[in-house]
Write a protein that holds these residues in place. Structure first.
Motif, PDB file in Angstrom:
ATOM      1  N   GLY A  91       0.803  -1.215   0.000  1.00  0.00           N
ATOM      2  CA  GLY A  91       0.000   0.000   0.000  1.00  0.00           C
ATOM      3  C   GLY A  91       0.835   1.263   0.000  1.00  0.00           C
ATOM      4  N   ASP A  92       1.899   1.274   0.742  1.00  0.00           N
ATOM      5  CA  ASP A  92       2.823   2.397   0.797  1.00  0.00           C
ATOM      6  C   ASP A  92       4.101   1.901   1.449  1.00  0.00           C
ATOM      7  OD1 ASP A  92       2.492   5.923   1.805  1.00  0.00           O
ATOM      8  OD2 ASP A  92       3.903   4.881   0.487  1.00  0.00           O
ATOM      9  N   THR A  93       5.143   2.652   1.280  1.00  0.00           N
ATOM     10  CA  THR A  93       6.425   2.272   1.884  1.00  0.00           C
ATOM     11  C   THR A  93       6.569   2.958   3.235  1.00  0.00           C
ATOM     12  OG1 THR A  93       7.455   2.036  -0.287  1.00  0.00           O
ATOM     13  CG2 THR A  93       8.923   2.305   1.604  1.00  0.00           C
ATOM     14  N   PRO A  94       6.845   2.203   4.287  1.00  0.00           N
ATOM     15  CA  PRO A  94       7.077   2.842   5.586  1.00  0.00           C
ATOM     16  C   PRO A  94       8.146   3.918   5.488  1.00  0.00           C
ATOM     17  CG  PRO A  94       6.864   0.484   5.864  1.00  0.00           C
ATOM     18  CD  PRO A  94       6.895   0.746   4.383  1.00  0.00           C
ATOM     19  N   LYS A  95       7.898   5.041   6.102  1.00  0.00           N
ATOM     20  CA  LYS A  95       8.780   6.186   5.925  1.00  0.00           C
ATOM     21  C   LYS A  95       9.786   6.355   7.050  1.00  0.00           C
ATOM     22  CE  LYS A  95       5.405   8.792   3.212  1.00  0.00           C
ATOM     23  NZ  LYS A  95       4.567   7.608   2.982  1.00  0.00           N
ATOM     24  N   THR A  96       9.478   5.840   8.219  1.00  0.00           N
ATOM     25  CA  THR A  96      10.330   6.102   9.376  1.00  0.00           C
ATOM     26  C   THR A  96      10.990   4.839   9.918  1.00  0.00           C
ATOM     27  OG1 THR A  96       8.895   7.924  10.000  1.00  0.00           O
ATOM     28  CG2 THR A  96      10.410   7.098  11.682  1.00  0.00           C
ATOM     29  N   ASN A  97      10.181   3.894  10.282  1.00  0.00           N
ATOM     30  CA  ASN A  97      10.743   2.708  10.909  1.00  0.00           C
ATOM     31  C   ASN A  97       9.830   1.514  10.697  1.00  0.00           C
ATOM     32  OD1 ASN A  97       8.605   2.993  12.734  1.00  0.00           O
ATOM     33  ND2 ASN A  97       9.856   4.071  14.224  1.00  0.00           N
ATOM     34  N   MET A  98      10.356   0.364  10.991  1.00  0.00           N
ATOM     35  CA  MET A  98       9.603  -0.863  11.109  1.00  0.00           C
ATOM     36  C   MET A  98      10.130  -1.595  12.341  1.00  0.00           C
ATOM     37  SD  MET A  98       9.011  -2.233   7.228  1.00  0.00           S
ATOM     38  CE  MET A  98       7.686  -3.350   7.729  1.00  0.00           C
ATOM     39  N   GLY A  99       9.313  -2.451  12.871  1.00  0.00           N
ATOM     40  CA  GLY A  99       9.768  -3.147  14.069  1.00  0.00           C
ATOM     41  C   GLY A  99       8.850  -4.288  14.442  1.00  0.00           C
ATOM     42  N   TRP A 100       9.231  -4.933  15.517  1.00  0.00           N
ATOM     43  CA  TRP A 100       8.461  -6.064  16.024  1.00  0.00           C
ATOM     44  C   TRP A 100       8.159  -5.852  17.507  1.00  0.00           C
ATOM     45  CZ3 TRP A 100       6.718 -10.042  13.008  1.00  0.00           C
ATOM     46  CH2 TRP A 100       7.275 -10.174  11.734  1.00  0.00           C
ATOM     47  N   PHE A 101       6.960  -6.241  17.846  1.00  0.00           N
ATOM     48  CA  PHE A 101       6.513  -6.250  19.225  1.00  0.00           C
ATOM     49  C   PHE A 101       5.945  -7.635  19.508  1.00  0.00           C
ATOM     50  CE2 PHE A 101       6.619  -1.670  20.246  1.00  0.00           C
ATOM     51  CZ  PHE A 101       6.870  -1.167  18.981  1.00  0.00           C
ATOM     52  N   ARG A 102       5.770  -7.952  20.761  1.00  0.00           N
ATOM     53  CA  ARG A 102       5.159  -9.233  21.097  1.00  0.00           C
ATOM     54  C   ARG A 102       4.290  -9.072  22.331  1.00  0.00           C
ATOM     55  NH1 ARG A 102      10.584 -12.601  23.022  1.00  0.00           N
ATOM     56  NH2 ARG A 102      10.938 -11.481  25.006  1.00  0.00           N
ATOM     57  N   GLN A 103       3.318  -9.956  22.421  1.00  0.00           N
ATOM     58  CA  GLN A 103       2.425  -9.935  23.565  1.00  0.00           C
ATOM     59  C   GLN A 103       2.110 -11.362  23.969  1.00  0.00           C
ATOM     60  OE1 GLN A 103      -1.186  -7.616  23.117  1.00  0.00           O
ATOM     61  NE2 GLN A 103      -1.370  -7.406  25.327  1.00  0.00           N
ATOM     62  N   ALA A 104       2.466 -11.666  25.194  1.00  0.00           N
ATOM     63  CA  ALA A 104       2.157 -12.980  25.757  1.00  0.00           C
ATOM     64  C   ALA A 104       0.806 -12.900  26.476  1.00  0.00           C
ATOM     65  CB  ALA A 104       3.253 -13.403  26.724  1.00  0.00           C
ATOM     66  N   PRO A 105       0.124 -14.015  26.621  1.00  0.00           N
ATOM     67  CA  PRO A 105      -1.172 -14.012  27.313  1.00  0.00           C
ATOM     68  C   PRO A 105      -1.067 -13.410  28.709  1.00  0.00           C
ATOM     69  CG  PRO A 105      -0.810 -16.105  26.231  1.00  0.00           C
ATOM     70  CD  PRO A 105       0.471 -15.351  26.117  1.00  0.00           C
ATOM     71  N   GLY A 106      -1.939 -12.471  28.995  1.00  0.00           N
ATOM     72  CA  GLY A 106      -1.972 -11.857  30.318  1.00  0.00           C
ATOM     73  C   GLY A 106      -0.907 -10.810  30.557  1.00  0.00           C
ATOM     74  N   LYS A 107      -0.137 -10.501  29.531  1.00  0.00           N
ATOM     75  CA  LYS A 107       0.943  -9.518  29.681  1.00  0.00           C
ATOM     76  C   LYS A 107       0.749  -8.355  28.717  1.00  0.00           C
ATOM     77  CE  LYS A 107       4.488 -12.702  31.354  1.00  0.00           C
ATOM     78  NZ  LYS A 107       5.905 -13.165  31.176  1.00  0.00           N
ATOM     79  N   GLU A 108       1.409  -7.266  29.025  1.00  0.00           N
ATOM     80  CA  GLU A 108       1.344  -6.109  28.143  1.00  0.00           C
ATOM     81  C   GLU A 108       2.204  -6.351  26.905  1.00  0.00           C
ATOM     82  OE1 GLU A 108       0.542  -2.532  31.394  1.00  0.00           O
ATOM     83  OE2 GLU A 108       2.345  -2.539  30.167  1.00  0.00           O
ATOM     84  N   ARG A 109       1.886  -5.603  25.881  1.00  0.00           N
ATOM     85  CA  ARG A 109       2.680  -5.670  24.666  1.00  0.00           C
ATOM     86  C   ARG A 109       4.103  -5.220  24.965  1.00  0.00           C
ATOM     87  NH1 ARG A 109       0.224  -2.326  19.911  1.00  0.00           N
ATOM     88  NH2 ARG A 109       1.012  -0.593  21.184  1.00  0.00           N
ATOM     89  N   GLU A 110       5.047  -5.920  24.416  1.00  0.00           N
ATOM     90  CA  GLU A 110       6.462  -5.681  24.693  1.00  0.00           C
ATOM     91  C   GLU A 110       7.190  -5.328  23.403  1.00  0.00           C
ATOM     92  OE1 GLU A 110      10.328  -8.203  26.461  1.00  0.00           O
ATOM     93  OE2 GLU A 110       8.511  -9.224  25.784  1.00  0.00           O
ATOM     94  N   TRP A 111       7.962  -4.283  23.449  1.00  0.00           N
ATOM     95  CA  TRP A 111       8.791  -3.908  22.298  1.00  0.00           C
ATOM     96  C   TRP A 111       9.935  -4.914  22.157  1.00  0.00           C
ATOM     97  CZ3 TRP A 111      13.914  -1.821  22.962  1.00  0.00           C
ATOM     98  CH2 TRP A 111      14.552  -1.510  21.757  1.00  0.00           C
TER      99      TRP A 111
END
Length: 119
Positions: free
Chosen positions: A25-45
């Motif tokens: 759709g478009d090319t990311p202009k600033t950054n790309m990255g990965w996050f993860r979220q385990a059950p019962g936990k907050e999203r983690e960078w």
């Protein structure tokens, strides 16, 4: 920007997986990255890659084990995950053009996630 992750699955302790995130759709202009979220936990960078410079930053929990890379021709980033352990079990989300403050993400574009299970 639409993001689609792939490559998740189940792996034994000490094993490896490689996740992919294809942008369209478009090319990311600033950054790309990965996050993860385990059950019962907050999203983690997990990791950030600045698309212009190619510079990277990793969370301490994955430093030395995970590696992000990009294929500009395919508008795709990859996350190579080695020496996996049960604490890495989570849904992994790809993100682009986000703002990261104190390891928390704001805004940006997000994929739907891919499950990684380590046992």
């Amino acid at each position: 920007v639409q993001l689609v992750e792939s490559g998740g699955g189940s792996v034994q302790v000490g094993g490896s997986l490689k996740l992919s995130c294809a942008a369209s759709g478009d090319t990311p202009k600033t950054n790309m990255g990965w996050f993860r979220q385990a059950p019962g936990k907050e999203r983690e960078w997990v990791v950030t890659l600045r698309t212009g410079s190619g510079s990277t930053a990793y969370a301490d929990s994955v430093k030395g084990r995970f590696a992000i890379s990009q294929d500009n021709a395919k508008n795709t980033v990859y996350l190579q995950m080695n020496n996996l352990n049960p604490d890495d079990t989570a849904t992994y989300y790809c993100a682009a053009d986000f703002l990261l403050l104190r390891d928390r993400a704001f805004g940006g574009y997000w994929g739907r996630g891919t499950q990684v299970t380590v046992s």
